[in-house]
Design a protein around this motif. Structure first.
Motif, PDB file in Angstrom:
ATOM      1  N   MET A 138      -9.469 -11.518   1.421  1.00 58.06           N
ATOM      2  CA  MET A 138      -8.983 -10.389   0.632  1.00 58.06           C
ATOM      3  C   MET A 138      -9.347  -9.060   1.311  1.00 58.06           C
ATOM      4  O   MET A 138     -10.377  -8.967   1.977  1.00 58.06           O
ATOM      5  N   ILE A 139      -8.527  -8.062   1.105  1.00 56.51           N
ATOM      6  CA  ILE A 139      -8.784  -6.743   1.673  1.00 56.51           C
ATOM      7  C   ILE A 139      -9.847  -6.034   0.845  1.00 56.51           C
ATOM      8  O   ILE A 139      -9.747  -5.936  -0.378  1.00 56.51           O
ATOM      9  N   GLY A 140     -10.885  -5.523   1.493  1.00 55.24           N
ATOM     10  CA  GLY A 140     -11.949  -4.824   0.784  1.00 55.24           C
ATOM     11  C   GLY A 140     -11.960  -3.333   1.039  1.00 55.24           C
ATOM     12  O   GLY A 140     -12.505  -2.561   0.249  1.00 55.24           O
ATOM     13  N   LYS A 141     -11.337  -2.921   2.167  1.00 54.18           N
ATOM     14  CA  LYS A 141     -11.306  -1.503   2.514  1.00 54.18           C
ATOM     15  C   LYS A 141     -10.154  -1.248   3.470  1.00 54.18           C
ATOM     16  O   LYS A 141      -9.829  -2.100   4.306  1.00 54.18           O
ATOM     17  N   LEU A 142      -9.520  -0.088   3.321  1.00 58.64           N
ATOM     18  CA  LEU A 142      -8.445   0.304   4.222  1.00 58.64           C
ATOM     19  C   LEU A 142      -8.693   1.725   4.718  1.00 58.64           C
ATOM     20  O   LEU A 142      -9.032   2.617   3.934  1.00 58.64           O
ATOM     21  N   THR A 143      -8.504   1.918   6.004  1.00 55.68           N
ATOM     22  CA  THR A 143      -8.580   3.250   6.600  1.00 55.68           C
ATOM     23  C   THR A 143      -7.323   3.451   7.428  1.00 55.68           C
ATOM     24  O   THR A 143      -6.987   2.614   8.275  1.00 55.68           O
ATOM     25  N   GLY A 144      -6.608   4.531   7.157  1.00 50.24           N
ATOM     26  CA  GLY A 144      -5.369   4.758   7.874  1.00 50.24           C
ATOM     27  C   GLY A 144      -4.869   6.178   7.688  1.00 50.24           C
ATOM     28  O   GLY A 144      -5.575   7.048   7.180  1.00 50.24           O
ATOM     29  N   ILE A 145      -3.634   6.385   8.075  1.00 48.18           N
ATOM     30  CA  ILE A 145      -2.999   7.696   7.990  1.00 48.18           C
ATOM     31  C   ILE A 145      -2.221   7.804   6.677  1.00 48.18           C
ATOM     32  O   ILE A 145      -1.479   6.893   6.307  1.00 48.18           O
ATOM     33  N   VAL A 146      -2.397   8.907   5.979  1.00 48.67           N
ATOM     34  CA  VAL A 146      -1.658   9.128   4.734  1.00 48.67           C
ATOM     35  C   VAL A 146      -0.187   9.350   5.076  1.00 48.67           C
ATOM     36  O   VAL A 146       0.169  10.314   5.760  1.00 48.67           O
ATOM     37  N   ASP A 147       0.658   8.444   4.621  1.00 45.52           N
ATOM     38  CA  ASP A 147       2.101   8.556   4.863  1.00 45.52           C
ATOM     39  C   ASP A 147       2.764   9.384   3.777  1.00 45.52           C
ATOM     40  O   ASP A 147       3.535  10.304   4.059  1.00 45.52           O
ATOM     41  N   SER A 148       2.451   9.061   2.519  1.00 41.58           N
ATOM     42  CA  SER A 148       3.037   9.785   1.385  1.00 41.58           C
ATOM     43  C   SER A 148       2.240   9.478   0.122  1.00 41.58           C
ATOM     44  O   SER A 148       1.611   8.424   0.012  1.00 41.58           O
ATOM     45  N   VAL A 149       2.266  10.427  -0.812  1.00 35.14           N
ATOM     46  CA  VAL A 149       1.551  10.280  -2.074  1.00 35.14           C
ATOM     47  C   VAL A 149       2.532  10.437  -3.229  1.00 35.14           C
ATOM     48  O   VAL A 149       3.322  11.390  -3.259  1.00 35.14           O
ATOM     49  N   TYR A 150       2.482   9.497  -4.173  1.00 31.61           N
ATOM     50  CA  TYR A 150       3.378   9.513  -5.325  1.00 31.61           C
ATOM     51  C   TYR A 150       2.560   9.518  -6.617  1.00 31.61           C
ATOM     52  O   TYR A 150       1.328   9.574  -6.584  1.00 31.61           O
ATOM     53  N   ASP A 151       3.245   9.487  -7.732  1.00 37.31           N
ATOM     54  CA  ASP A 151       2.579   9.448  -9.026  1.00 37.31           C
ATOM     55  C   ASP A 151       1.996   8.057  -9.249  1.00 37.31           C
ATOM     56  O   ASP A 151       2.727   7.114  -9.520  1.00 37.31           O
ATOM     57  N   GLY A 152       0.707   7.927  -9.108  1.00 32.84           N
ATOM     58  CA  GLY A 152       0.050   6.645  -9.355  1.00 32.84           C
ATOM     59  C   GLY A 152      -0.243   5.806  -8.125  1.00 32.84           C
ATOM     60  O   GLY A 152      -0.971   4.816  -8.220  1.00 32.84           O
ATOM     61  N   TYR A 153       0.281   6.183  -6.970  1.00 35.25           N
ATOM     62  CA  TYR A 153      -0.004   5.399  -5.769  1.00 35.25           C
ATOM     63  C   TYR A 153       0.267   6.215  -4.514  1.00 35.25           C
ATOM     64  O   TYR A 153       0.837   7.318  -4.559  1.00 35.25           O
ATOM     65  N   LEU A 154      -0.153   5.654  -3.380  1.00 28.86           N
ATOM     66  CA  LEU A 154       0.125   6.284  -2.084  1.00 28.86           C
ATOM     67  C   LEU A 154       0.509   5.203  -1.088  1.00 28.86           C
ATOM     68  O   LEU A 154       0.268   4.010  -1.314  1.00 28.86           O
ATOM     69  N   ILE A 155       1.106   5.635  -0.005  1.00 27.49           N
ATOM     70  CA  ILE A 155       1.411   4.739   1.113  1.00 27.49           C
ATOM     71  C   ILE A 155       0.457   5.097   2.239  1.00 27.49           C
ATOM     72  O   ILE A 155       0.423   6.229   2.714  1.00 27.49           O
ATOM     73  N   LEU A 156      -0.343   4.111   2.647  1.00 23.84           N
ATOM     74  CA  LEU A 156      -1.322   4.312   3.714  1.00 23.84           C
ATOM     75  C   LEU A 156      -0.881   3.532   4.948  1.00 23.84           C
ATOM     76  O   LEU A 156      -0.705   2.314   4.892  1.00 23.84           O
ATOM     77  N   ASP A 157      -0.675   4.243   6.026  1.00 23.53           N
ATOM     78  CA  ASP A 157      -0.233   3.633   7.280  1.00 23.53           C
ATOM     79  C   ASP A 157      -1.454   3.154   8.063  1.00 23.53           C
ATOM     80  O   ASP A 157      -2.247   3.951   8.568  1.00 23.53           O
TER      81      ASP A 157
END
Length: 206
Positions: free
Chosen positions: A1-20
Motif C-alpha cells: 500500500m502507498i504510505g507517502k507520495l512526493t511529487g509535482i502539484v499538477d492541479s488542485v480541485y474542490d476536495g482533491y488534487l492531482i500529484l504528478d
C-alpha cells in the motif's frame, strides 16, 4: 500500500488534487485544511497517504501531517462516518478541536461539517470517548505562535469549560481558550481558570 507520495502539484480541485509522481498523475482526496497548505502548481508537495481499497475503487486520502492522518483513522472507526464525511470533518475542525469536542462532549461542534447532523455528532463523541490515545490521550496539544505544548485534561479544566458554557459560549471554543490558559498557568484552580479565560475572551480569543 502507498504510505507517502512526493511529487509535482499538477492541479488542485474542490476536495482533491492531482500529484504528478514520476510522470504518473495520482488523484489524492484531501481535507480543505490540507489543500490550503498545498504549494502552487508546478511546485513539490509531499503527503502522507491512506489507501482505501473497495471492490469498485481504490482511493488515496492525503494528509499534511501524522496528526491529521491519525484523526482521520479515528473518525473512520465511527459507524456512519465514511471517508467523505471524515474529510469534511477535518475540513471544518482541526485535530485539536476534534479532540476537545470529544473530551467535552460537544457533539454539536461536528455539525459544522457537511454531512454531519446532530445524531451523528453525538455518536462520534460517544464512540470516540476514551479512544483519543492516538491524539495524546488526556493530553491536549495546543499550538500557539508556532510552538506546541500539552496540557492535562482535568476536573478544574472541565469545570471551567462548563462554567463558560453556562455563560453561552460553545464548549469547543471555551475548551480551547481554557486549555491555552492552563498551558500558561499550569497550577491555576477552577476559579482562576474561569477568570483568566474570561480575560482572554475579552481580548478577542473567542
Amino acid at each position: 500500500m502507498i504510505g507517502k507520495l512526493t511529487g509535482i502539484v499538477d492541479s488542485v480541485y474542490d476536495g482533491y488534487l492531482i500529484l504528478d509522481v514520476a510522470g504518473v498523475g495520482y488523484r489524492v482526496f484531501c481535507s480543505g485544511k490540507t489543500l490550503a497548505k498545498i504549494p502552487a502548481k508546478g511546485e513539490v508537495a509531499s503527503l502522507l497517504i491512506e489507501t482505501q481499497v473497495r471492490e469498485d475503487h481504490i482511493h488515496l486520502m492525503g494528509f499534511s501531517d501524522a496528526t491529521e492522518k491519525q484523526a482521520y483513522t479515528l473518525l473512520s472507526t465511527v459507524q456512519g462516518v465514511g471517508s467523505k464525511v471524515a474529510l469534511a470533518i477535518l475540513s471544518a475542525l482541526s485535530a485539536n478541536e476534534i479532540q476537545m469536542a470529544v473530551m467535552t462532549g460537544d457533539g454539536k461542534a461536528f455539525t459544522r461539517a457537511n454531512g454531519v447532523g446532530p445524531k451523528l455528532g453525538t455518536r462520534i463523541v460517544s464512540e470516540l470517548k476514551g479512544k483519543m490515545g492516538a491524539l495524546g490521550s488526556d493530553e491536549i496539544t495546543i499550538i500557539s505562535s508556532g510552538a506546541g505544548a500539552s496540557v492535562q485534561y482535568n476536573s478544574a479544566m472541565d469545570d471551567a469549560i462548563s462554567a463558560l458554557s453556562n455563560l453561552g459560549y460553545a464548549r469547543i471554543e471555551a475548551g480551547m481558550v481554557v486549555a491555552n490558559v492552563l498551558r500558561q498557568n499550569p497550577d491555576a484552580n477552577t476559579s482562576e481558570l474561569i477568570r483568566l479565560s474570561l480575560k482572554e475572551i475579552g481580548k478577542g480569543s473567542l
